[in-house]
Design a protein around this motif. Structure first.
Motif, short mmCIF file in Angstrom:
data_model
loop_
_atom_site.label_atom_id
_atom_site.label_comp_id
_atom_site.label_asym_id
_atom_site.label_seq_id
_atom_site.Cartn_x
_atom_site.Cartn_y
_atom_site.Cartn_z
N SER A 83 0.83 -1.21 0.00
CA SER A 83 0.00 0.00 0.00
C SER A 83 0.86 1.26 0.00
N TYR A 84 0.35 2.32 -0.64
CA TYR A 84 1.07 3.60 -0.67
C TYR A 84 1.25 4.18 0.73
N THR A 109 5.95 4.55 -1.20
CA THR A 109 5.57 5.33 -2.39
C THR A 109 6.73 5.31 -3.37
N SER A 110 6.41 5.48 -4.64
CA SER A 110 7.45 5.52 -5.65
C SER A 110 7.25 6.74 -6.53
N SER A 111 8.34 7.25 -7.04
CA SER A 111 8.30 8.35 -7.99
C SER A 111 9.38 8.11 -9.04
#
Length: 154
Positions: free
Chosen positions: A135-136, A140-142
């Motif tokens: 789950s975010y 988190t990814s960017s």
């Protein structure tokens, strides 16, 4: 581009009418930005269990997965530790074991962040997502797609 003619840098307005061969040398000075993917780890997943008992992260076609026992965190396996910095370090180590990623990217981690940065300047395919069942709220990814440009120097 850096251009030289008969070892004269940046020639201009030169006309050569001769039987002697001229040597034209062209060098490229590429510019642009490096593509990168950043994973930021928030709260630890240590207290949670996934539906199928397995957490995974897929990047650039390479999948890494979690293990329950830290001694089993070898190869493409990572261990979800109590601290996010230890979890990030384990994910970074697992990503370095992925041949495609290791050949084309440098993988580093600082605190609770993993940075996957291209070794060469150029764009990352926009169809290269990071897929995961985490789950975010926990990770988190960017992405920085990166770019390549060539400039002509006269």
């Amino acid at each position: 581009m850096n251009i030289s003619l008969n070892n004269l840098d940046n020639p201009s307005n030169i006309v050569c009418l001769t039987d002697i061969p001229n040597i034209l040398k062209v060098e490229d000075s590429p510019g642009g930005t490096y593509a990168s993917i950043q994973l930021q780890f928030g709260s630890s997943l240590k207290s949670l269990t996934s539906k199928d008992g397995q957490w995974y992260i897929t990047i650039l076609g390479e999948t890494i997965a979690n293990v329950i026992d830290p001694s089993m965190a070898v190869g493409k396996n990572f261990y979800i530790a109590d601290t996010t910095s230890s979890w990030a370090a384990s994910v970074a180590r697992a990503l370095r074991c992925c041949p495609t990623i290791a050949a084309n990217f440098n993988v580093t981690n600082t605190g609770s962040t993993v940075i996957i940065k291209a070794k060469e300047i150029g764009p990352l395919s926009t169809s290269t997502p990071v897929t995961t069942n985490i789950s975010y709220m926990y990770m988190t990814s960017s992405r920085n797609i990166g770019s390549a440009n060539a400039e002509l120097y006269g």
